[in-house]
Each structure stands twice: as structure tokens, then as C-alpha cells.
Write a protein that holds these residues in place. Structure first.
Motif, PDB file in Angstrom:
ATOM      1  N   TYR A 188      61.189 -56.260  22.215  1.00 37.16           N
ATOM      2  CA  TYR A 188      61.194 -57.185  23.115  1.00 37.16           C
ATOM      3  C   TYR A 188      59.931 -57.028  24.106  1.00 37.16           C
ATOM      4  O   TYR A 188      59.294 -57.766  24.550  1.00 37.16           O
ATOM      5  N   ALA A 189      60.183 -55.466  24.696  1.00 34.65           N
ATOM      6  CA  ALA A 189      59.218 -55.239  25.778  1.00 34.65           C
ATOM      7  C   ALA A 189      57.804 -55.258  25.418  1.00 34.65           C
ATOM      8  O   ALA A 189      56.800 -55.719  26.214  1.00 34.65           O
ATOM      9  N   ILE A 190      57.584 -54.929  24.031  1.00 29.97           N
ATOM     10  CA  ILE A 190      56.156 -54.811  23.664  1.00 29.97           C
ATOM     11  C   ILE A 190      55.625 -56.129  23.676  1.00 29.97           C
ATOM     12  O   ILE A 190      54.598 -56.421  23.929  1.00 29.97           O
ATOM     13  N   ILE A 191      56.552 -57.239  23.044  1.00 30.37           N
ATOM     14  CA  ILE A 191      55.835 -58.558  22.964  1.00 30.37           C
ATOM     15  C   ILE A 191      55.745 -59.011  24.645  1.00 30.37           C
ATOM     16  O   ILE A 191      54.658 -60.007  24.896  1.00 30.37           O
ATOM     17  N   TYR A 192      56.546 -58.850  25.503  1.00 34.70           N
ATOM     18  CA  TYR A 192      56.489 -59.071  26.772  1.00 34.70           C
ATOM     19  C   TYR A 192      54.929 -58.739  27.188  1.00 34.70           C
ATOM     20  O   TYR A 192      54.348 -59.332  27.927  1.00 34.70           O
ATOM     21  N   PHE A 193      54.640 -57.289  26.930  1.00 33.12           N
ATOM     22  CA  PHE A 193      53.683 -56.547  27.761  1.00 33.12           C
ATOM     23  C   PHE A 193      52.191 -57.338  26.718  1.00 33.12           C
ATOM     24  O   PHE A 193      51.132 -57.408  27.574  1.00 33.12           O
ATOM     25  N   CYS A 248      49.087 -41.568  28.296  1.00 38.94           N
ATOM     26  CA  CYS A 248      47.919 -41.027  29.516  1.00 38.94           C
ATOM     27  C   CYS A 248      46.704 -40.926  28.952  1.00 38.94           C
ATOM     28  O   CYS A 248      45.634 -41.028  29.333  1.00 38.94           O
ATOM     29  N   LEU A 249      46.758 -39.872  27.650  1.00 41.11           N
ATOM     30  CA  LEU A 249      45.703 -39.480  27.047  1.00 41.11           C
ATOM     31  C   LEU A 249      44.824 -40.612  26.463  1.00 41.11           C
ATOM     32  O   LEU A 249      43.593 -40.723  26.693  1.00 41.11           O
ATOM     33  N   ILE A 250      45.272 -41.473  25.748  1.00 38.41           N
ATOM     34  CA  ILE A 250      44.479 -42.460  25.205  1.00 38.41           C
ATOM     35  C   ILE A 250      43.901 -43.439  26.466  1.00 38.41           C
ATOM     36  O   ILE A 250      42.683 -43.799  26.163  1.00 38.41           O
ATOM     37  N   PHE A 271      27.407 -56.689  37.200  1.00 40.38           N
ATOM     38  CA  PHE A 271      28.115 -55.557  37.123  1.00 40.38           C
ATOM     39  C   PHE A 271      29.438 -55.241  37.999  1.00 40.38           C
ATOM     40  O   PHE A 271      30.477 -55.020  37.711  1.00 40.38           O
ATOM     41  N   THR A 272      29.137 -55.757  39.199  1.00 39.00           N
ATOM     42  CA  THR A 272      30.200 -55.565  40.524  1.00 39.00           C
ATOM     43  C   THR A 272      31.234 -56.406  39.948  1.00 39.00           C
ATOM     44  O   THR A 272      32.518 -56.085  40.198  1.00 39.00           O
ATOM     45  N   ASP A 273      30.833 -57.854  39.698  1.00 39.76           N
ATOM     46  CA  ASP A 273      31.875 -58.644  39.233  1.00 39.76           C
ATOM     47  C   ASP A 273      32.659 -58.309  38.055  1.00 39.76           C
ATOM     48  O   ASP A 273      33.906 -58.329  38.351  1.00 39.76           O
ATOM     49  N   ILE A 274      32.126 -57.641  37.125  1.00 38.99           N
ATOM     50  CA  ILE A 274      33.015 -57.479  35.970  1.00 38.99           C
ATOM     51  C   ILE A 274      34.028 -56.011  36.436  1.00 38.99           C
ATOM     52  O   ILE A 274      35.029 -56.260  36.383  1.00 38.99           O
ATOM     53  N   PHE A 275      33.305 -55.254  37.163  1.00 40.31           N
ATOM     54  CA  PHE A 275      33.996 -53.956  37.697  1.00 40.31           C
ATOM     55  C   PHE A 275      35.306 -54.675  38.561  1.00 40.31           C
ATOM     56  O   PHE A 275      36.597 -54.080  38.561  1.00 40.31           O
ATOM     57  N   ILE A 276      35.005 -55.683  39.527  1.00 33.90           N
ATOM     58  CA  ILE A 276      36.040 -56.188  40.399  1.00 33.90           C
ATOM     59  C   ILE A 276      37.163 -56.850  39.558  1.00 33.90           C
ATOM     60  O   ILE A 276      38.266 -56.660  39.708  1.00 33.90           O
ATOM     61  N   ARG A 277      36.672 -57.720  38.545  1.00 38.18           N
ATOM     62  CA  ARG A 277      37.682 -58.362  37.510  1.00 38.18           C
ATOM     63  C   ARG A 277      38.408 -57.885  36.485  1.00 38.18           C
ATOM     64  O   ARG A 277      39.630 -58.071  36.432  1.00 38.18           O
ATOM     65  N   ILE A 278      38.042 -56.422  36.438  1.00 38.22           N
ATOM     66  CA  ILE A 278      38.922 -55.809  35.482  1.00 38.22           C
ATOM     67  C   ILE A 278      40.067 -55.243  36.310  1.00 38.22           C
ATOM     68  O   ILE A 278      39.872 -54.112  37.088  1.00 38.22           O
ATOM     69  N   ARG A 279      41.242 -55.782  36.215  1.00 43.54           N
ATOM     70  CA  ARG A 279      42.263 -55.521  37.384  1.00 43.54           C
ATOM     71  C   ARG A 279      42.918 -54.060  36.954  1.00 43.54           C
ATOM     72  O   ARG A 279      43.174 -54.060  35.781  1.00 43.54           O
ATOM     73  N   PRO A 280      43.422 -53.461  37.763  1.00 39.60           N
ATOM     74  CA  PRO A 280      44.266 -52.500  37.474  1.00 39.60           C
ATOM     75  C   PRO A 280      45.478 -52.564  36.698  1.00 39.60           C
ATOM     76  O   PRO A 280      46.114 -51.906  35.939  1.00 39.60           O
ATOM     77  N   PHE A 281      45.997 -53.909  37.066  1.00 39.39           N
ATOM     78  CA  PHE A 281      47.093 -54.321  36.279  1.00 39.39           C
ATOM     79  C   PHE A 281      47.060 -54.375  34.700  1.00 39.39           C
ATOM     80  O   PHE A 281      47.766 -53.867  33.959  1.00 39.39           O
ATOM     81  N   THR A 282      45.803 -54.873  34.152  1.00 38.91           N
ATOM     82  CA  THR A 282      45.420 -54.720  32.924  1.00 38.91           C
ATOM     83  C   THR A 282      45.571 -53.377  32.326  1.00 38.91           C
ATOM     84  O   THR A 282      46.363 -53.313  31.193  1.00 38.91           O
ATOM     85  N   LEU A 333      48.378 -52.253  29.593  1.00 40.69           N
ATOM     86  CA  LEU A 333      47.954 -51.710  28.470  1.00 40.69           C
ATOM     87  C   LEU A 333      48.735 -50.227  28.048  1.00 40.69           C
ATOM     88  O   LEU A 333      49.022 -49.942  26.899  1.00 40.69           O
ATOM     89  N   SER A 334      48.670 -49.520  29.120  1.00 41.20           N
ATOM     90  CA  SER A 334      49.569 -48.233  29.397  1.00 41.20           C
ATOM     91  C   SER A 334      50.945 -48.231  28.713  1.00 41.20           C
ATOM     92  O   SER A 334      51.316 -47.535  27.902  1.00 41.20           O
ATOM     93  N   LEU A 335      51.778 -49.396  29.165  1.00 40.41           N
ATOM     94  CA  LEU A 335      53.083 -49.543  28.910  1.00 40.41           C
ATOM     95  C   LEU A 335      53.223 -50.066  27.551  1.00 40.41           C
ATOM     96  O   LEU A 335      54.137 -49.499  26.583  1.00 40.41           O
ATOM     97  N   VAL A 336      52.256 -50.787  26.769  1.00 43.32           N
ATOM     98  CA  VAL A 336      52.329 -51.116  25.432  1.00 43.32           C
ATOM     99  C   VAL A 336      51.905 -49.823  24.594  1.00 43.32           C
ATOM    100  O   VAL A 336      52.982 -49.610  23.662  1.00 43.32           O
ATOM    101  N   ILE A 337      51.079 -48.968  24.932  1.00 44.70           N
ATOM    102  CA  ILE A 337      50.798 -47.725  24.155  1.00 44.70           C
ATOM    103  C   ILE A 337      51.922 -47.032  24.186  1.00 44.70           C
ATOM    104  O   ILE A 337      52.440 -46.349  23.220  1.00 44.70           O
ATOM    105  N   THR A 338      52.629 -46.703  25.275  1.00 43.48           N
ATOM    106  CA  THR A 338      53.746 -45.955  25.649  1.00 43.48           C
ATOM    107  C   THR A 338      54.971 -46.342  24.871  1.00 43.48           C
ATOM    108  O   THR A 338      55.501 -45.648  24.059  1.00 43.48           O
ATOM    109  N   LEU A 339      55.202 -47.737  24.849  1.00 43.15           N
ATOM    110  CA  LEU A 339      56.508 -48.435  23.856  1.00 43.15           C
ATOM    111  C   LEU A 339      56.006 -48.087  22.387  1.00 43.15           C
ATOM    112  O   LEU A 339      56.892 -47.938  21.583  1.00 43.15           O
ATOM    113  N   ILE A 340      54.598 -48.299  21.881  1.00 39.99           N
ATOM    114  CA  ILE A 340      54.687 -48.296  20.502  1.00 39.99           C
ATOM    115  C   ILE A 340      54.726 -46.814  20.157  1.00 39.99           C
ATOM    116  O   ILE A 340      55.112 -46.519  19.100  1.00 39.99           O
TER     117      ILE A 340
END
Lengths: 68, 160
Positions: B22-27, B101-103, B127-138, B142-149
């Protein structure tokens, strides 16, 4: 390299106990017991002692090293 | 009657692996929303209609995710103590976090390298726009999905 082997299965058979019953006795999941029996997971000393106690034996009797 | 009750209890018992699914689907939903949010910003920066539509989408999405979060939390609270405290579960989570963490470090290095490479062709503002928009939350999602998988991979049992 020596591999750790276990006699849990034999002891379970002796007591007519299934994996779930043993898991409930030692407060672990059945999956954990399966892994230990298959030699895919080395339990902590506490869990090993709990299993030995549940099967009325000692850790040394239950777990031993097997040379490849 | 006794047998029936035992089977019924077993049927209702939630396993930690089920909650992880369920958590994987959520993330994954969260990541998809991050991507949509990120893409729409570049496509329709100036359109008021799309901005309103995006905000409505954000609210709807927020409500759905919140409901999903409470659903998972409720399931987790109904897990028995054995499932939560099992040493193999804890061990598998520890391994999964290391892999995750490694991935993520590799992804981050690759992404940063690619962006730096693109920077040579794009204007500094983009470049600045892209960098600002890639949010740490993403990255966190992503890290949580990899952890759960990876947890599911480590916890895979060949039952007898």
C-alpha cells in the motif's frame, strides 16, 4: 568457509510443532523461522536462546557450524 | 466454531508486506504528482486557467493522499506487536535503507552531472528554474519507494 546449520526442523518434528506455533512461542514471524531453518538468516543470541528454550534444548545442540 | 474463528482471525491479520505494498502505491502517487506539477509549470507558466486547474488538482490530490495516508496508518496500528518487533523485519529495513541511500547518491550525482552538462547549452535562468523546481520532497518520495521495494526484495520468503 563454515556455514551455520540448524536442527530446528528435527526438533519441531519431535514436538509435533509447526513453524507458526514455534514463531508464536518465541514472538517472531513465521517468515523468520523459515529463514533460520533454511540457513538464510543468523538469529540474534536472544532469539536463538528463545528457540532453544521453546524446543527444550540448548543453543549448541540446535545450531552448529558445517564445513563446506 | 472454534476453527471458524481461528481462520477468520488469520484472514483478517494484516501483514507488514501488505502494508508495504500500500505504501509503495502511495509514494508512487506522490512522485507522479511531483512530475505533473513540475512539468505543468514549464508548459503553462503564464496561463491563469491552467494555474487554477493545477491548484484544484493539488487540492484534490492532497485530499486523496491524506485519505490514503490515514488508511495505511490505520492498517499499521492493527499490526500485532510481533510483526512490528520481529528482528528480521528490522534487519531488512536497515539493509533497504542502505541500498536506498546508495541508489539515491548515484541518481543525484548523475542528475547533477547531466544538469551541469545541459547548463552549457541552456541559459542560466532556465538552469536555475530547473534546479529550484526539483523539490527535495521528490527525492524523499523516491528514496521511500526504493527503500520499500528493496525491503520486499529482502523479505521475500520461499515458503515451504
Amino acid at each position: 568457509m563454515a556455514k551455520m546449520t540448524t536442527k530446528i526442523k528435527e526438533y519441531r518434528a519431535k514436538f509435533n510443532m509447526n513453524q507458526q506455533e514455534l514463531a508464536d512461542l518465541v514472538e517472531a514471524r513465521r517468515e523468520t523461522i523459515i529463514r533460520i531453518e533454511k540457513g538464510q538468516y543468523n538469529p540474534s543470541l536472544k532469539l536463538a536462546m528463545d528457540i532453544a528454550k521453546a524446543l527444550e534444548t540448548t543453543v549448541e545442540e540446535l545450531f552448529f557450524f558445517e564445513e563446506n | 466454531m472454534e476453527n471458524y474463528e481461528t481462520n477468520d482471525t488469520k484472514k483478517n491479520k494484516t501483514s507488514i508486506r501488505k502494508i508495504v505494498h500500500y505504501a509503495i502505491i502511495y509514494f508512487i502517487f506522490l512522485i507522479l504528482f511531483d512530475i505533473i506539477d513540475f512539468s505543468v509549470f514549464f508548459i503553462v507558466q503564464e496561463s491563469i486557467t491552467f494555474t487554477i486547474l493545477l491548484n484544484v488538482l493539488r487540492i484534490v490530490n492532497g485530499c486523496v493522499l491524506l485519505a490514503f495516508y490515514f488508511f495505511i496508518r490505520n492498517k499499521f496500528n492493527h499490526l500485532d506487536t510481533i510483526e512490528k518487533n520481529d528482528e528480521l523485519v528490522i534487519e531488512n529495513f536497515r539493509k533497504s535503507i542502505s541500498i536506498s541511500c546508495l541508489i539515491l547518491i548515484i541518481i543525484f550525482i548523475l542528475l547533477f552531472g547531466t544538469l551541469q552538462f545541459l547548463c552549457q547549452f541552456l541559459s542560466t535562468d532556465t538552469f536555475t528554474d530547473i534546479f529550484i523546481r526539483i523539490r527535495p520532497f521528490t527525492f524523499i518520495h523516491l528514496s521511500l519507494v526504493i527503500t520499500l521495494i528493496s525491503f520486499l526484495r529482502f523479505d521475500k520468503i520461499n515458503e515451504e
